[in-house]
Design an enzyme around this catalytic site. Structure first.
Site, PDB file in Angstrom:
ATOM      1  N   HIS A  67       0.840  -1.199   0.000  1.00 39.45           N
ATOM      2  CA  HIS A  67       0.000   0.000   0.000  1.00 39.45           C
ATOM      3  C   HIS A  67       0.882   1.260   0.000  1.00 39.45           C
ATOM      4  O   HIS A  67       0.730   2.142  -0.840  1.00 39.45           O
ATOM      5  CB  HIS A  67      -0.915  -0.053   1.234  1.00 39.45           C
ATOM      6  CG  HIS A  67      -1.729   1.177   1.477  1.00 39.45           C
ATOM      7  ND1 HIS A  67      -3.097   1.164   1.453  1.00 39.45           N
ATOM      8  CD2 HIS A  67      -1.378   2.444   1.778  1.00 39.45           C
ATOM      9  CE1 HIS A  67      -3.542   2.388   1.720  1.00 39.45           C
ATOM     10  NE2 HIS A  67      -2.516   3.177   1.924  1.00 39.45           N
ATOM     11  N   GLU A  68       1.827   1.306   0.941  1.00 43.30           N
ATOM     12  CA  GLU A  68       2.703   2.484   1.043  1.00 43.30           C
ATOM     13  C   GLU A  68       3.613   2.618  -0.175  1.00 43.30           C
ATOM     14  O   GLU A  68       3.915   3.717  -0.624  1.00 43.30           O
ATOM     15  CB  GLU A  68       3.558   2.406   2.309  1.00 43.30           C
ATOM     16  CG  GLU A  68       2.767   2.509   3.601  1.00 43.30           C
ATOM     17  CD  GLU A  68       1.865   3.733   3.650  1.00 43.30           C
ATOM     18  OE1 GLU A  68       2.253   4.801   3.151  1.00 43.30           O
ATOM     19  OE2 GLU A  68       0.746   3.607   4.181  1.00 43.30           O
TER      20      GLU A  68
HETATM   21 ZN   LIG Z   1      -2.312   5.156   2.309  1.00 44.04          ZN
END
Ligand SMILES: [Zn+2]
Length: 372
Positions: A67-68
């Site tokens: 996600h990051e």
């Molecule tokens: Zn995020």
């Protein structure tokens, strides 16, 4: 300062884990292996619960990282510099060097994070679907990861700045109002309202007897509240410092002192008598370093007599200069990145003045005291 460790570097981005992650990793593994899987699949052998629990925790960790990573890579493709990603209690934080300069950029950088979580959830959902009746442990793990990634996407879409949803809302408000500060205020207030409702709901659940569910919801509410406040203050600070130059922040009436005098002497003869707080330190006539009030304050009172100024100053080789026209954010970035308390303002090879951390803080406090 919190502690975090670097675990590896990928695409030139440092991946770090916050100390809180160790605790969370342990808790999640324990909750999965000790509670969740035994309640769903009571016939597994004990070792299998732990094996599947640990792998599921690691995959959860990888999902948060993905996600990051999506935020970071999209930010980089839009010209932003990304130095590191730190995984902490509720997820991760990508350290993207600057606030995006346009609403469109911010919108897309924020949105791709939750999108990646939705895609990951869909992939695990597919794996669960395919593995049903074929491999129970893999199906069980995939089911859990599909669920948790969907939660991750939902949580991050809460429209409170600095969560992704808050950033999306801010980008929209920024586009509509044309004012970043006001847009940030709107996104933080929305986040605070949601946080407040969550806390109330959590307390209500606790009163109804659902202690752990209620506590969990209230904690998330509190987390969103503090993130919203912190995010807003940071933007406010950046906006304030954007308008000030190093030459306006610097102290020009600095005195020159010798590196061999004691910290006690510096305090009594220079700081207290002449009300100055930054000094050029010389050794045999040449520049040796700079010393500021912060350096002096860091020395415990009983040691001030025996500590020489040269021990606490920022030595010449560590000094990083700024130009008189550098703005407040650039000065602060210099101070933060090199972990020093002062920067000299240099023009044409000559020191024109000194800027200390306190000069910047004083400036911010004064502005907010005057309601500016
Ligand atoms: Zn995020």
């Amino acid at each position: 300062m919190r502690t975090s460790w670097r675990i590896f570097t990928i695409f030139d981005i440092q991946i770090r884990i916050d100390s809180s992650w160790i605790l969370i990793f342990g808790l999640i593994t324990w909750a999965l292996a000790g509670r969740y899987f035994p309640s769903q699949y009571p016939h597994w052998p004990l070792l299998q619960y732990w094996l599947v629990g640990i792998i599921a925790s690691l995959l959860l960790f990888s999902s948060v990282l993905a996600h990051e990573m999506t935020h970071s890579l999209v930010a980089r493709s839009k010209g932003e510099e990304v130095r590191s990603i730190t995984l902490f209690l509720f997820g991760g934080v990508a350290e993207i060097s600057e606030e995006p300069e346009t609403p469109a950029k911010e919108f897309i950088i924020a949105l791709v994070g939750p999108l990646s979580s939705i895609i990951i959830a869909a992939l695990f959902f597919g794996l669960w679907y395919g593995m049903q009746g074929i491999n129970e442990p893999v199906a069980a793990m995939a089911r859990y990861l599909a669920f948790i990634n969907a939660i991750l996407a939902l949580f991050n879409m809460v429209p409170g700045f600095p969560l992704d949803g808050g950033r999306v809302l801010r980008a929209i408000a920024w586009r509509v109002t044309g004012n970043l500060k006001r847009a940030t205020r709107i996104a933080s207030v929305t986040g605070n309202v949601i946080a407040f409702l969550l806390i109330i709901f959590g307390i209500w659940q606790i009163l109804r007897g659902f202690f752990f569910n209620g506590l969990w919801i209230a904690l998330i509410g509190w987390f969103i509240h503090s993130a919203a406040e912190r995010g807003y203050r940071q933007v406010l600070m950046k906006e304030t410092l954007k308008d000030v130059r190093a030459k306006d922040l610097m102290d020009t009436a600095f005195e020159t002192i010798d590196s061999s005098i004691s910290v006690q002497e510096l305090m009594e003869d220079h700081i207290l008598k002449k009300k100055e707080r930054s000094f050029l330190v010389t050794e045999r006539g040449g520049l040796a370093g700079i010393v500021c009030l912060e350096d002096v304050k860091a020395v415990p009172p009983e040691k001030r007599m025996d500590t020489e100024v040269k021990k606490v100053m920022t030595p010449r080789e560590k000094l990083e200069a700024v130009a008189p026209e550098a703005d407040g954010n650039q000065v602060l970035a210099k101070l933060t990145s090199s972990g020093i308390n002062q920067v000299p303002v240099v023009q044409g090879g000559e020191i024109k003045g000194l800027v200390c951390r306190t000069d910047i803080l004083d400036f911010i406090h004064l502005r907010s005291d005057l309601g500016m």
